[in-house]
Scaffold this motif. Structure first.
Motif, PDB file in Angstrom:
ATOM      1  N   VAL A  77      -6.802  -0.400   1.404  1.00 18.76           N
ATOM      2  CA  VAL A  77      -7.306  -0.602   0.038  1.00 18.76           C
ATOM      3  C   VAL A  77      -6.848  -2.059  -0.652  1.00 18.76           C
TER       4      VAL A  77
ATOM      5  N   GLN B 145      -7.399  -1.195  -6.068  1.00 19.16           N
ATOM      6  CA  GLN B 145      -7.766   0.220  -5.763  1.00 19.16           C
ATOM      7  C   GLN B 145      -6.428   1.180  -5.812  1.00 19.16           C
TER       8      GLN B 145
ATOM      9  N   ILE C 164      -5.599   4.342  -7.947  1.00 17.88           N
ATOM     10  CA  ILE C 164      -5.443   5.585  -7.302  1.00 17.88           C
ATOM     11  C   ILE C 164      -3.937   6.021  -7.730  1.00 17.88           C
TER      12      ILE C 164
ATOM     13  N   TRP D  62      -3.764   9.831  -9.828  1.00 19.13           N
ATOM     14  CA  TRP D  62      -3.133  10.880  -9.413  1.00 19.13           C
ATOM     15  C   TRP D  62      -1.679  11.428 -10.186  1.00 19.13           C
TER      16      TRP D  62
ATOM     17  N   ARG E 210       0.585  11.064  -4.354  1.00 16.19           N
ATOM     18  CA  ARG E 210      -0.639  10.105  -4.052  1.00 16.19           C
ATOM     19  C   ARG E 210      -1.400  10.781  -2.632  1.00 16.19           C
ATOM     20  N   SER E 211      -0.765  11.522  -1.900  1.00 19.18           N
ATOM     21  CA  SER E 211      -1.392  12.012  -0.713  1.00 19.18           C
ATOM     22  C   SER E 211      -1.998  13.248  -1.231  1.00 19.18           C
TER      23      SER E 211
ATOM     24  N   LEU F  15      -5.324  12.139  -2.797  1.00 13.93           N
ATOM     25  CA  LEU F  15      -6.414  11.506  -1.734  1.00 13.93           C
ATOM     26  C   LEU F  15      -6.753  12.856  -0.718  1.00 13.93           C
ATOM     27  N   ARG F  16      -6.149  13.657  -0.225  1.00 14.99           N
ATOM     28  CA  ARG F  16      -6.699  14.996   0.184  1.00 14.99           C
ATOM     29  C   ARG F  16      -7.668  15.868  -0.578  1.00 14.99           C
TER      30      ARG F  16
ATOM     31  N   ALA G  96      -9.517  14.171  -2.754  1.00 15.77           N
ATOM     32  CA  ALA G  96     -10.674  13.413  -2.842  1.00 15.77           C
ATOM     33  C   ALA G  96     -11.441  13.429  -1.629  1.00 15.77           C
ATOM     34  N   ILE G  97     -10.733  13.489  -0.532  1.00 16.26           N
ATOM     35  CA  ILE G  97     -11.513  13.661   0.758  1.00 16.26           C
ATOM     36  C   ILE G  97     -12.176  14.993   0.970  1.00 16.26           C
TER      37      ILE G  97
END
Length: 96
Positions: free
Chosen positions: A23, A27, A31, A35, A43-44, A47-48, A50-51
């Motif tokens: 990224v 970005q 992020i 978060w 952060r993880s 992102l999980r 968001a995915i």
């Protein structure tokens, strides 16, 4: 947990797989701001989430998201009122 949002429990979870994503610095800053602001533990985790949203709800079109953003803006400016969960579900169903 480190400043980058790494949580040792996440690293040791046998149910997860590590991936690398490139990224831009902008970005990454966005992020990290989101978060932390939204109360995710890392952060993880953010992102999980968001995915999961993107894969569980692929019908969430850009136009639908733009409509939601416009409505949020109108609500914050007193130009609109909140809607119920059922009304939101009906709006999503109408888009599909």
């Amino acid at each position: 947990m480190s400043e980058t949002g790494t949580n040792d429990a996440e690293v040791d979870d046998p149910e997860t797989t590590t991936i690398n994503v490139r990224v831009t610095e902008r970005q990454l800053a966005e992020i990290d701001a989101v978060w932390k602001e939204e109360g995710y533990t890392s952060r993880s985790e953010f992102l999980r989430h968001a995915i999961r949203d993107a894969t569980d709800h692929p019908g969430a079109s850009r136009s639908m998201l733009a409509s939601i953003a416009a409505e949020e803006y109108a609500m914050r400016n007193g130009e609109s009122e909140a809607v119920s969960r059922d009304e939101v579900v009906d709006m999503i169903d109408d888009e599909e």
